[in-house]
Scaffold this active site. Structure first.
Site, PDB file in Angstrom:
ATOM      1  CB  CYS A 201       6.638  15.147  30.338  1.00 56.18           C
ATOM      2  SG  CYS A 201       6.326  15.628  31.930  1.00 56.18           S
TER       3      CYS A 201
ATOM      4  CG  HIS B 191       6.054  10.901  30.471  1.00 53.80           C
ATOM      5  ND1 HIS B 191       7.258  11.107  31.236  1.00 53.80           N
ATOM      6  CD2 HIS B 191       5.141  11.677  30.695  1.00 53.80           C
ATOM      7  CE1 HIS B 191       6.671  11.956  31.993  1.00 53.80           C
ATOM      8  NE2 HIS B 191       5.486  12.334  31.824  1.00 53.80           N
TER       9      HIS B 191
ATOM     10  CG  ASN C 262       5.264  12.761  35.524  1.00 58.46           C
ATOM     11  OD1 ASN C 262       6.583  12.935  35.007  1.00 58.46           O
ATOM     12  ND2 ASN C 262       4.330  13.580  35.025  1.00 58.46           N
TER      13      ASN C 262
END
Ligand code: UT7
Length: 325
Positions: free
Chosen positions: A119, A252, A282
């Site tokens: 990520c 993020h 996500n």
């Protein structure tokens, strides 16, 4: 050789299939697994995510995002001399998704490679591209975050499968005489490999281990809130700026509670924070680039503004980039 690199265009792409939390509740119920819209929204802030259809690959999502970014920058693929794709869900073991993307774009001859930092991948990729431009190795880069996490989700694990989605975001990063990327800060701590991983590998024509995402959610959560503040403060300090000078935080998009905690620590009101986690879930390495493009195309994030990007994820990795758009 130019002194700076600067973003000249952004683009993003979401596969058309959208699943609401109600759709996920119904899908999990088929296996006798309970979840609820209330739980997902309260614990993560997620309301929907997009999943790619079978036969669609990471490079396909990346291609759409790159075409939009090139158009926004007024550049053609033939002008691109560097492609970096941040992904944990590549099309193949090799070659890199960046090379496959380069072929699809028709941008032959420049360097192309993948960055694997889960990520945090987009801030890692942007930092590498910034360095290559500043040293004169490249002038016009495509920096991409692209993921198909739906392929590595364990739909029998309700603690993870409701959190992730597919998508891609891209920027064109060019050599510039005026400041764009102001400072960067990257880190990893390999002692925490096990808390977020896909513990499988290819061996002798078969997959060995478990090729599905495993996450110790609370452990990741605790580490994330601490390191994100540190990375934000590091890039501000390196650029000689204060938190009051940040126009936009583009974090993020993993969990609204992590984002709110970071904003609070930086004394940033939530109206200076780009939020897409509710609609995208996500999307790992794609999430920051996707959120940046949504902000730019929505007229929220504007040229000349100071933008803080930051990411955290498996590895354990984390990092931040401070830039003038
Ligand atoms: O992108 C890389 C970085 N990743 C992250 O930043 C993710 C970080 N972690 C998180 O965002 C959060 O830890 C989660 C959203 C993953 C989980 O939230 P939590 O508040 O830490 O919940 P939990 O894991 O402690 O689970 C609480 C309860 C458990 O039940 P018991 O043991 O208290 O009875 C779980 O079994 O919630 C249960 N649960 C669910 N219930 C309904 C777990 N998943 C679900 C679900 N639906 N989908």
């Amino acid at each position: 050789m130019s002194s700076y690199s600067r973003i000249t265009g952004t683009g993003s792409y979401l596969p058309p299939k959208r699943l609401s939390n109600a759709d996920m509740v119904a899908r999990l119920a088929q296996d006798g697994i309970e979840t609820s819209d209330d739980w997902i929204v309260e614990r993560s802030g997620i309301r929907a995510r997009h999943f790619a259809d079978e036969g669609v690959f990471c490079s396909d999502l990346a291609l759409h995002a790159c075409q939009a970014a090139l158009q926004a920058a007024g550049r053609s693929a033939s002008e691109v001399d560097l492609i970096i794709v941040a992904t944990s869900t590549p099309d193949m073991v090799f070659p890199s998704t960046a090379c496959i993307l380069q072929g699809k774009l028709g941008a032959v001859g420049g360097a192309a490679f993948d960055v694997q930092a889960v990520c945090s991948g987009f801030v890692y990729a942007l930092t590498v591209a910034d360095s290559l431009i500043k040293t004169g190795s490249a002038r016009c880069a495509l920096v991409v975050g692209a993921e198909i996490f739906s392929r590595i989700l364990d739909f029998k694990d309700r603690g993870t499968c409701v959190l992730f989605g597919d998508g891609a975001g891209a920027v064109v990063l060019e050599a510039s005489d005026t400041p764009g990327i102001l400072s960067t800060d990257l880190h990893a701590d390999g002692r925490h490999v096990d808390i977020l991983c896909v513990p499988g590998h290819v061996q002798g024509g078969a997959v060995s281990g478990v090729p599905l995402l495993k996450m110790a959610g609370q452990a990741v959560f605790k580490l994330a809130v601490g390191v994100l503040e540190d990375a934000a403060r590091a890039v501000l300090s390196k650029a000689g700026k204060t938190e009051a000078e940040i126009d936009w935080l583009v974090p993020h998009q993993a969990n609204i509670r992590i984002i709110q905690s970071t904003a609070k620590k930086l004394k940033l009101p939530m109206d200076k924070v780009m939020l897409t986690v509710d609609q995208h879930g996500n999307t790992s390495a794609a999430s920051i680039a996707l959120a940046l493009d949504v902000g730019v195309r929505g007229g929220l994030i504007q040229r000349g503004q100071t933008v803080l990007l930051e990411g955290v994820g498996g590895g354990f990795t984390w990092g931040a980039v401070l830039l003038t758009l």
